[in-house]
Motif scaffolding. Structure first.
Motif, PDB file in Angstrom:
ATOM      1  N   CYS A  27      10.636  18.708 -51.057  1.00 61.34           N
ATOM      2  CA  CYS A  27      10.535  17.301 -51.439  1.00 61.34           C
ATOM      3  C   CYS A  27       9.064  16.945 -51.648  1.00 61.34           C
ATOM      4  O   CYS A  27       8.220  17.192 -50.783  1.00 61.34           O
ATOM      5  N   CYS A  30       8.168  13.680 -48.776  1.00 60.59           N
ATOM      6  CA  CYS A  30       7.889  13.947 -47.363  1.00 60.59           C
ATOM      7  C   CYS A  30       7.390  15.357 -47.121  1.00 60.59           C
ATOM      8  O   CYS A  30       7.001  15.679 -46.004  1.00 60.59           O
ATOM      9  N   HIS A  49      14.101  14.006 -51.839  1.00 60.37           N
ATOM     10  CA  HIS A  49      15.337  13.757 -51.103  1.00 60.37           C
ATOM     11  C   HIS A  49      15.893  12.406 -51.533  1.00 60.37           C
ATOM     12  O   HIS A  49      15.114  11.517 -51.891  1.00 60.37           O
ATOM     13  N   CYS A  52      14.161   9.856 -49.548  1.00 62.67           N
ATOM     14  CA  CYS A  52      12.782   9.594 -49.946  1.00 62.67           C
ATOM     15  C   CYS A  52      12.727   8.851 -51.279  1.00 62.67           C
ATOM     16  O   CYS A  52      11.769   8.136 -51.556  1.00 62.67           O
TER      17      CYS A  52
HETATM   18 ZN   LIG Z   1      11.720  13.943 -48.594  1.00 59.80          ZN
END
Ligand SMILES: [Zn+2]
Ligand SMILES: [Zn+2]
Ligand SMILES: [Zn+2]
Ligand SMILES: [Zn+2]
Ligand SMILES: [Zn+2]
Length: 244
Positions: A27, A30, A49, A52
């Motif tokens: 990702c 993050c 994600h 996210c």
């Molecule tokens: Zn993420």
């Protein structure tokens, strides 16, 4: 809530498209590994994600009732910060409580309180007094525990198991196809299965053993939850990797 296409501040130049992927990805929000629901720009190889891509501006968490966590694009300050759920460092998107200084990865913040595979339920605890199946230690990070309370697994330990995979993905990024990333994940997960079986044979008996065996199977749900998408389909993918 799910959208087919979104604009995201992390990648303003292109729209991000929803994609359900069975290939693990890193990702870009993050910096943790993900699988399953994702938002991505295929032109630039930018992946997020779902948690996210569609963050809440602020959240509360049942483990920290006095806290109000704000979503931040990067951790505050210049000192290294760690996630209170999984103990891994926080280097990108984060939920942060200003008054306590607590940090949670977006996917850790959204870990389900109960994982249910139909047969076994695993409950999320902030701390458990029994030792973890993987590392043998008590306390430490958040844990999933079976209803019989005999099976405990740290969220941190699941992340540790995935760390090598994560590094492989990082290093391999751009030079491997997504197909070979999947094969790398396959090579990691059976060794984890071996660890669990040894522990079960030497320690557990009768009814408890049966419950723990089932909880061992439910591990695939824990892995997929930690990867940001605890759905049956992805658990099935992880499960089929484990049984090879
Ligand atoms: Zn993420
Ligand atoms: Zn792009
Ligand atoms: Zn707080
Ligand atoms: Zn975390
Ligand atoms: Zn552990």
């Amino acid at each position: 809530m799910k959208y087919n296409e979104i604009s995201h501040f992390g990648h303003p130049q292109h729209k991000l498209k929803f994609e359900y992927t069975t290939d693990p990805f890193k990702c870009d929000g993050c910096k943790e590994v993900g699988i399953g629901s994702s938002y991505k720009c295929n032109t630039c190889d930018y992946d997020l994600h779902m948690h996210c891509a569609l963050p809440s501006p602020s959240i509360s968490h049942p483990f920290y009732t006095k806290c109000s966590f704000q979503f931040l694009a990067r951790p505050p300050g210049n000192t290294p910060r760690y996630c209170n759920a999984c103990e891994k460092d926080v280097t990108g998107f984060v939920y942060h409580c200003k008054s306590c200084g607590y940090d949670l990865h977006p996917c850790c913040a959204k870990l389900p309180m109960v994982l249910d595979d139909g047969e076994v339920k695993l409950y999320l605890y902030r701390k458990v007094s029994e030792s973890c199946h993987r590392c043998g230690r008590k306390g430490r990070s958040w844990s999933y525990r079976s209803a019989c309370k005999k099976y405990n697994l740290h969220v941190a330990c699941v992340k540790e198991m995935l760390v090598e995979t994560w590094h492989d993905l990082n290093v391999g990024r751009g030079s491997y196809s997504t197909g070979s990333s999947t094969r790398k994940l396959e090579t990691r997960i059976p060794s984890l299965k071996g660890t669990l079986q040894t522990r079960h044979h030497s320690k557990s008996k009768g009814k408890v053993q049966k419950c723990c065996e089932m909880a061992g199977l439910a591990l695939q749900f824990v892995i997929s939850a930690v990867l940001g998408d605890p759905t049956t389909l992805i658990a099935g993918v992880v499960g089929s990797l484990m049984s090879k």
